[in-house]
Design an enzyme around this catalytic site. Structure first.
Site, PDB file in Angstrom:
ATOM      1  N   ALA A   1      32.482 -24.168   1.820  1.00 36.74           N
ATOM      2  CA  ALA A   1      33.875 -24.271   1.262  1.00 36.74           C
ATOM      3  C   ALA A   1      34.692 -24.726   2.884  1.00 36.74           C
ATOM      4  CB  ALA A   1      34.105 -23.084   0.891  1.00 36.74           C
ATOM      5  N   GLY A   2      34.116 -24.216   3.938  1.00 35.64           N
ATOM      6  CA  GLY A   2      34.881 -24.580   5.292  1.00 35.64           C
ATOM      7  C   GLY A   2      35.216 -23.154   6.083  1.00 35.64           C
ATOM      8  N   LYS A   3      34.531 -22.233   5.688  1.00 29.98           N
ATOM      9  CA  LYS A   3      34.837 -20.708   6.002  1.00 29.98           C
ATOM     10  C   LYS A   3      34.603 -20.918   7.433  1.00 29.98           C
ATOM     11  CE  LYS A   3      31.948 -18.795   3.446  1.00 29.98           C
ATOM     12  NZ  LYS A   3      31.746 -20.247   2.809  1.00 29.98           N
TER      13      LYS A   3
ATOM     14  N   SER B   1      30.159 -13.767   0.619  1.00 27.40           N
ATOM     15  CA  SER B   1      30.636 -12.420   0.192  1.00 27.40           C
ATOM     16  C   SER B   1      30.886 -12.512  -1.168  1.00 27.40           C
ATOM     17  CB  SER B   1      31.606 -11.565   0.969  1.00 27.40           C
ATOM     18  OG  SER B   1      32.732 -12.552   1.406  1.00 27.40           O
TER      19      SER B   1
ATOM     20  N   LEU C   1      33.044 -20.339  -1.299  1.00 23.42           N
ATOM     21  CA  LEU C   1      31.691 -20.839  -1.586  1.00 23.42           C
ATOM     22  C   LEU C   1      31.058 -21.426  -0.372  1.00 23.42           C
ATOM     23  CD1 LEU C   1      32.528 -22.796  -5.012  1.00 23.42           C
ATOM     24  CD2 LEU C   1      31.361 -20.622  -4.824  1.00 23.42           C
TER      25      LEU C   1
END
Length: 205
Positions: free
Chosen positions: A43-45, A113, A40
């Protein structure tokens, strides 16, 4: 003429050069891979991918970090956020990641994605074992509390339509190579989990 029709033109043939992926990878002393961080918004990606890239670069490995916002400033600057445009966004990123993998790089891609089909599209572009799906699993309420760009607030107010997690679905990976519980560990600890996976798969020594 569409992108598809151009690609299918019989007079356009892929040119195989003498210096190939294997040579470039051996030169860099690593295996090419595309680490696909999905989750999301908030989220911290990107944070985790950035921490991992720093660790890898400091250890002498060759990387490139593709970030969702950054590519929309150039490569995908002509795309909006409709379902069709978002799919095209991922398709372009997949093609770019494929070229970077061909250069022998370890590619870190941080994109929401949200749909399994989009992620499968990228996986199908790459050679077996090169696509490494990493699910940054952060609860929606945690993402909303963080809301680093104020997007959740706008989505709740109806200022943004089709926002993932609010009025547009997110399909979690069915069988990710790695699931990161970003609400329970620090970015450094999560990056270390990624390092362990890369060593296990012999992407790095």
């Amino acid at each position: 003429m569409t992108t598809t029709s151009v690609a299918n033109e019989e007079n356009i043939v892929w040119h195989q050069h003498l210096i190939n992926k294997q040579f470039r990878a051996e030169q860099k002393k690593q295996k090419p891979a595309v680490l696909w961080f999905t989750g999301l918004s908030g989220a911290g990606k990107s944070t985790i991918a950035g921490a991992l890239e720093t660790r890898l670069a400091n250890a002498g490995f060759h990387t490139y970090l593709l970030d969702g916002d950054n590519v929309r400033h150039g490569l995908c600057g002509d795309l909006g956020f409709s379902t069709q445009d978002r799919r095209e966004n991922i398709r372009r990123i997949g093609e770019l990641a494929k070229l970077m993998a061909d250069a022998g790089l370890i590619v870190l891609s941080a994109f929401i994605s949200p749909h399994q089909a989009e992620r499968e599209l990228v996986k199908d572009l790459l050679e077996e074992g090169e696509f490494i799906e990493i699910y940054v699993n952060t609860r929606l309420e945690v993402c909303e509390q963080r809301d680093p760009k104020g997007l959740y607030k706008k989505a709740r107010a109806g200022e943004i339509q089709h926002f993932t997690g609010i009025d547009s679905e997110y399909q979690p990976p069915l069988n990710p190579a790695l699931e990161l519980l970003a609400g329970e560990y620090t970015p450094s600890e999560l990056a270390e989990q990624c390092i362990a996976l890369l060593k296990e798969r012999e992407i790095i020594g």
